[in-house]
Design a protein around this motif. Structure first.
Motif, PDB file in Angstrom:
ATOM      1  N   VAL A 169       0.839  -1.198   0.000  1.00  0.00           N
ATOM      2  CA  VAL A 169       0.000   0.000   0.000  1.00  0.00           C
ATOM      3  C   VAL A 169       0.875   1.249   0.000  1.00  0.00           C
ATOM      4  O   VAL A 169       1.797   1.363   0.817  1.00  0.00           O
ATOM      5  N   CYS A 170       0.584   2.174  -0.910  1.00  0.00           N
ATOM      6  CA  CYS A 170       1.259   3.473  -0.945  1.00  0.00           C
ATOM      7  C   CYS A 170       0.299   4.528  -0.400  1.00  0.00           C
ATOM      8  O   CYS A 170      -0.772   4.741  -0.969  1.00  0.00           O
ATOM      9  N   VAL A 171       0.684   5.168   0.692  1.00  0.00           N
ATOM     10  CA  VAL A 171      -0.148   6.178   1.338  1.00  0.00           C
ATOM     11  C   VAL A 171       0.463   7.552   1.118  1.00  0.00           C
ATOM     12  O   VAL A 171       1.610   7.793   1.511  1.00  0.00           O
ATOM     13  N   PHE A 172      -0.295   8.435   0.500  1.00  0.00           N
ATOM     14  CA  PHE A 172       0.150   9.812   0.275  1.00  0.00           C
ATOM     15  C   PHE A 172      -0.629  10.712   1.231  1.00  0.00           C
ATOM     16  O   PHE A 172      -1.837  10.919   1.065  1.00  0.00           O
ATOM     17  N   SER A 173       0.059  11.211   2.240  1.00  0.00           N
ATOM     18  CA  SER A 173      -0.589  12.031   3.256  1.00  0.00           C
ATOM     19  C   SER A 173      -0.184  13.488   3.087  1.00  0.00           C
ATOM     20  O   SER A 173       0.972  13.853   3.308  1.00  0.00           O
ATOM     21  N   LEU A 174      -1.141  14.310   2.674  1.00  0.00           N
ATOM     22  CA  LEU A 174      -0.876  15.739   2.504  1.00  0.00           C
ATOM     23  C   LEU A 174      -1.233  16.524   3.763  1.00  0.00           C
ATOM     24  O   LEU A 174      -0.958  17.714   3.846  1.00  0.00           O
ATOM     25  N   GLU A 175      -1.860  15.848   4.718  1.00  0.00           N
ATOM     26  CA  GLU A 175      -2.342  16.533   5.911  1.00  0.00           C
ATOM     27  C   GLU A 175      -1.434  16.320   7.112  1.00  0.00           C
ATOM     28  O   GLU A 175      -1.196  17.238   7.891  1.00  0.00           O
ATOM     29  N   MET A 176      -0.908  15.108   7.283  1.00  0.00           N
ATOM     30  CA  MET A 176      -0.118  14.787   8.464  1.00  0.00           C
ATOM     31  C   MET A 176       1.251  14.251   8.062  1.00  0.00           C
ATOM     32  O   MET A 176       1.376  13.574   7.037  1.00  0.00           O
ATOM     33  N   PRO A 177       2.280  14.513   8.872  1.00  0.00           N
ATOM     34  CA  PRO A 177       3.607  13.932   8.594  1.00  0.00           C
ATOM     35  C   PRO A 177       3.594  12.431   8.837  1.00  0.00           C
ATOM     36  O   PRO A 177       2.746  11.908   9.573  1.00  0.00           O
ATOM     37  N   ASP A 178       4.556  11.731   8.235  1.00  0.00           N
ATOM     38  CA  ASP A 178       4.573  10.276   8.351  1.00  0.00           C
ATOM     39  C   ASP A 178       4.774   9.811   9.793  1.00  0.00           C
ATOM     40  O   ASP A 178       4.265   8.752  10.188  1.00  0.00           O
ATOM     41  N   THR A 179       5.478  10.605  10.603  1.00  0.00           N
ATOM     42  CA  THR A 179       5.672  10.218  12.001  1.00  0.00           C
ATOM     43  C   THR A 179       4.358  10.215  12.766  1.00  0.00           C
ATOM     44  O   THR A 179       4.142   9.374  13.648  1.00  0.00           O
ATOM     45  N   GLN A 180       3.464  11.147  12.447  1.00  0.00           N
ATOM     46  CA  GLN A 180       2.168  11.182  13.113  1.00  0.00           C
ATOM     47  C   GLN A 180       1.303  10.003  12.673  1.00  0.00           C
ATOM     48  O   GLN A 180       0.585   9.413  13.481  1.00  0.00           O
ATOM     49  N   LEU A 181       1.376   9.654  11.393  1.00  0.00           N
ATOM     50  CA  LEU A 181       0.635   8.486  10.918  1.00  0.00           C
ATOM     51  C   LEU A 181       1.151   7.222  11.598  1.00  0.00           C
ATOM     52  O   LEU A 181       0.354   6.374  12.036  1.00  0.00           O
ATOM     53  N   ALA A 182       2.474   7.089  11.671  1.00  0.00           N
ATOM     54  CA  ALA A 182       3.051   5.927  12.337  1.00  0.00           C
ATOM     55  C   ALA A 182       2.661   5.888  13.806  1.00  0.00           C
ATOM     56  O   ALA A 182       2.418   4.814  14.385  1.00  0.00           O
ATOM     57  N   GLY A 183       2.605   7.072  14.439  1.00  0.00           N
ATOM     58  CA  GLY A 183       2.190   7.138  15.834  1.00  0.00           C
ATOM     59  C   GLY A 183       0.780   6.634  16.032  1.00  0.00           C
ATOM     60  O   GLY A 183       0.489   5.886  16.976  1.00  0.00           O
ATOM     61  N   ARG A 184      -0.120   7.017  15.138  1.00  0.00           N
ATOM     62  CA  ARG A 184      -1.498   6.528  15.225  1.00  0.00           C
ATOM     63  C   ARG A 184      -1.553   5.007  15.077  1.00  0.00           C
ATOM     64  O   ARG A 184      -2.304   4.326  15.777  1.00  0.00           O
ATOM     65  N   MET A 185      -0.763   4.491  14.139  1.00  0.00           N
ATOM     66  CA  MET A 185      -0.762   3.046  13.933  1.00  0.00           C
ATOM     67  C   MET A 185      -0.167   2.322  15.139  1.00  0.00           C
ATOM     68  O   MET A 185      -0.631   1.238  15.516  1.00  0.00           O
ATOM     69  N   LEU A 186       0.845   2.904  15.761  1.00  0.00           N
ATOM     70  CA  LEU A 186       1.436   2.299  16.953  1.00  0.00           C
ATOM     71  C   LEU A 186       0.443   2.291  18.114  1.00  0.00           C
ATOM     72  O   LEU A 186       0.316   1.284  18.825  1.00  0.00           O
ATOM     73  N   VAL A 187      -0.261   3.399  18.298  1.00  0.00           N
ATOM     74  CA  VAL A 187      -1.258   3.464  19.372  1.00  0.00           C
ATOM     75  C   VAL A 187      -2.369   2.450  19.125  1.00  0.00           C
ATOM     76  O   VAL A 187      -2.805   1.737  20.031  1.00  0.00           O
ATOM     77  N   ASP A 208       4.831  11.875   2.628  1.00  0.00           N
ATOM     78  CA  ASP A 208       4.158  12.963   3.342  1.00  0.00           C
ATOM     79  C   ASP A 208       4.557  14.353   2.870  1.00  0.00           C
ATOM     80  O   ASP A 208       4.333  15.337   3.567  1.00  0.00           O
ATOM     81  N   ARG A 209       5.142  14.449   1.672  1.00  0.00           N
ATOM     82  CA  ARG A 209       5.540  15.771   1.188  1.00  0.00           C
ATOM     83  C   ARG A 209       4.313  16.601   0.846  1.00  0.00           C
ATOM     84  O   ARG A 209       3.391  16.114   0.179  1.00  0.00           O
ATOM     85  N   ALA A 210       4.300  17.844   1.283  1.00  0.00           N
ATOM     86  CA  ALA A 210       3.154  18.719   1.026  1.00  0.00           C
ATOM     87  C   ALA A 210       3.227  19.291  -0.390  1.00  0.00           C
ATOM     88  O   ALA A 210       4.265  19.221  -1.056  1.00  0.00           O
ATOM     89  N   ASN A 211       2.105  19.841  -0.833  1.00  0.00           N
ATOM     90  CA  ASN A 211       2.026  20.518  -2.139  1.00  0.00           C
ATOM     91  C   ASN A 211       2.450  19.618  -3.299  1.00  0.00           C
ATOM     92  O   ASN A 211       3.247  20.018  -4.149  1.00  0.00           O
ATOM     93  N   ILE A 212       1.941  18.414  -3.311  1.00  0.00           N
ATOM     94  CA  ILE A 212       2.218  17.529  -4.433  1.00  0.00           C
ATOM     95  C   ILE A 212       0.987  17.479  -5.336  1.00  0.00           C
ATOM     96  O   ILE A 212      -0.143  17.693  -4.901  1.00  0.00           O
ATOM     97  N   SER A 213       1.227  17.204  -6.590  1.00  0.00           N
ATOM     98  CA  SER A 213       0.142  17.145  -7.562  1.00  0.00           C
ATOM     99  C   SER A 213      -0.160  15.695  -7.909  1.00  0.00           C
ATOM    100  O   SER A 213       0.580  14.781  -7.540  1.00  0.00           O
ATOM    101  N   MET A 214      -1.233  15.473  -8.654  1.00  0.00           N
ATOM    102  CA  MET A 214      -1.554  14.127  -9.094  1.00  0.00           C
ATOM    103  C   MET A 214      -0.468  13.610 -10.036  1.00  0.00           C
ATOM    104  O   MET A 214      -0.210  12.411 -10.095  1.00  0.00           O
ATOM    105  N   GLY A 215       0.184  14.524 -10.752  1.00  0.00           N
ATOM    106  CA  GLY A 215       1.289  14.100 -11.611  1.00  0.00           C
ATOM    107  C   GLY A 215       2.439  13.521 -10.798  1.00  0.00           C
ATOM    108  O   GLY A 215       3.036  12.504 -11.176  1.00  0.00           O
ATOM    109  N   ASP A 216       2.758  14.171  -9.660  1.00  0.00           N
ATOM    110  CA  ASP A 216       3.808  13.660  -8.774  1.00  0.00           C
ATOM    111  C   ASP A 216       3.424  12.292  -8.210  1.00  0.00           C
ATOM    112  O   ASP A 216       4.246  11.374  -8.153  1.00  0.00           O
ATOM    113  N   ILE A 217       2.171  12.188  -7.782  1.00  0.00           N
ATOM    114  CA  ILE A 217       1.703  10.920  -7.215  1.00  0.00           C
ATOM    115  C   ILE A 217       1.754   9.815  -8.267  1.00  0.00           C
ATOM    116  O   ILE A 217       2.169   8.691  -7.992  1.00  0.00           O
ATOM    117  N   ARG A 218       1.357  10.156  -9.473  1.00  0.00           N
ATOM    118  CA  ARG A 218       1.362   9.169 -10.557  1.00  0.00           C
ATOM    119  C   ARG A 218       2.777   8.672 -10.838  1.00  0.00           C
ATOM    120  O   ARG A 218       3.002   7.471 -11.014  1.00  0.00           O
TER     121      ARG A 218
END
Length: 470
Positions: A240-258, A297-307
């Motif tokens: 799974v590739c998760v593109f998070s524009l709202e939260m940094p990857d450390t915060q996502l990992a923290g949620r998963m750890l909790v 978790d890089r901000a300001n990415i476009s669909m082209g970057d994600i693609r």
């Protein structure tokens, strides 16, 4: 002393003249004026950019506008429209000259294909020049840019083998049906499991090529549900590739750890961790580290970057599902000054659908809902509440609305097959659109910090904590 002969690598000379064919442009335009019924087919093959001569591009664009408006095209009506075209001079004389260059429009489609090939070669030449310049000035980002550009050029090329015989499609459909039958007989999910059995029963799981939109108001727990979906897919072996524009990857990992450890979210946030909590966190960390989940978790990415990122990961076998959190935070800036926010969001939504189809993977796209939900007595979201673009509804194969009635002060809800139940610790997923199956609502349980989600039918609800929503 004898001097060694210096070896120099062959370097291609710069292309001074780009591939172009004013004769072909003239032939296509002249034929279309004589035989305008070929314009819809021609429009499928070539765009305005195929015409290197600016005047020709403007004339072709005018014809496309007339086609879209349903205006009949002939020498007179086109002449009247072209009076506003700058640089054309005498429109009647110029258009008549175009028609005189061809005897009829019978070969227009063949000429259009040749013109398309010329444009492709021109784009490749320009791509080569730009690639050389970027390789010197921007070596870090040149690979992603080059991959995206060459893919776009290839995608715009029409091939004869793009059309598949019905016999092959029927055979592939039956093979897929057999696979689904075997999965059903063994009690397995047909597609990628969502981690909620009732949701899987209604949808069949996530499947390749699908665009799934998960929408809700802020604070409803979209990111929490997204992480649950990603964990369930990865646990079944799907990368799974998760593109998070709202939260940094450390915060996502923290949620998963909790969520994986069950420790108190407030204690995790403040660092008040005892020995037992550390042990559970280490165990959860080991389990999560084994999952094929990749965070970006890089901000300001476009669909082209994600693609570009997804295609690179897919080539390495690391992209079986894509999650984007969330649509309205994507960089949708357009070079077109006349573009609106709605059009930009619509373009991003369409790009997400094309990504799902191109890689044959499910793409889960998170989206915000408008405030209209909170203005109604009945807070159940509707498709018309999708924020900023009705195109989201059109592009999506499935639309899920996340609802937590307790957030609106409700103490009890009518849960259909479960009767009237307490709204505390309960969430709803409304399937408002399902292109390949049934619609309806499913009930799930969650803990107070919204880090653990489970089926409502589970014998025990997720462990409760006294932490705030994480």
């Amino acid at each position: 002393m004898r001097r060694e002969k210096q070896i120099s690598y062959n370097r291609p000379e710069a292309v001074e003249v780009l591939p172009e064919s004013p004769e072909l442009e003239t032939a296509v335009l002249g034929a279309l004026i004589l035989e305008p019924e070929y314009l819809p087919d021609t429009a499928e093959m070539i765009e305005i950019s195929a015409f290197q001569t600016p005047i020709h591009g403007k004339i072709y664009g005018m014809m496309l506008s007339m086609l879209a408006e349903g205006v009949k095209i002939d020498l007179y009506t086109l002449t009247q429209r072209c009076k506003t075209v700058d640089g054309l001079g005498n429109p009647a004389a110029y258009l008549a000259k175009l028609t005189q260059a061809v005897g009829s429009g019978v070969n227009v489609l063949d000429h259009a294909r040749q013109l398309k090939d010329t444009e492709t070669r021109r784009r490749l030449c320009l791509f080569g020049h730009e690639l050389a310049a970027r390789a010197v000035s921007d070596p870090d980002g040149v690979i992603d840019w080059a991959t995206s550009e060459i893919t776009a050029i290839a995608a715009a090329t029409v091939h004869a083998d793009d059309i598949t015989p019905l016999s092959e499609v029927v055979r592939a459909t039956l093979d897929d049906l057999e696979r689904r039958q075997q999965a059903r007989q063994t009690g397995e999910c047909i597609g990628i499991s969502s981690g909620l059995s009732r949701l899987d029963a209604l949808t069949g799981g996530w499947r390749g090529g699908q665009l799934i939109v998960l929408a809700g108001r802020p604070g409803m727990g979209k990111s929490a549900v997204m992480l649950h979906f990603s964990h369930a897919a990865a646990a079944s072996g799907v990368p799974v590739c998760v593109f998070s524009l709202e939260m940094p990857d450390t915060q996502l990992a923290g949620r998963m750890l909790v969520g994986g450890s069950g420790v108190n979210s407030g204690s995790f946030r403040t660092g008040d961790i005892d020995a037992d909590s550390w042990r559970r966190l280490e165990q959860a960390a080991a389990e999560l580290s084994a999952l094929p989940v990749y965070l970006y978790d890089r901000a300001n990415i476009s669909m082209g970057d994600i693609r570009s990122q997804c295609k690179a990961m897919h080539r390495r076998g690391r992209c079986g599902m894509v999650i984007i959190d969330y649509l309205q935070l994507l960089d949708t800036a357009s070079r077109n000054t006349n573009s609106t926010r709605e059009r930009e969001i619509a373009a991003a939504s369409r790009s997400a659908k094309l990504l799902a189809k191109e890689l044959d993977v499910p793409v889960i796209l998170l989206s915000q809902l408008s405030r209209k939900v909170e203005e109604r007595t009945d807070k159940t979201p509707l498709l018309s509440d999708l924020r900023e673009s009705g195109a989201i509804e059109q592009d999506a194969d499935m639309v899920l609305f996340l609802d937590r009635p307790a957030m609106y002060g409700r103490t009890e809800i009518d849960a259909g097959r479960y009767g009237t139940i307490s709204a505390e610790g309960v969430g709803l997923l409304h399937i408002a659109k399902n292109r390949e199956g049934a619609t309806g609502s499913i009930v799930f349980r969650h803990n107070e910090s919204i880090t653990r989600i489970a089926d409502y039918e589970s014998t025990a609800p997720p462990p409760q904590t006294d932490g705030e929503p994480f």
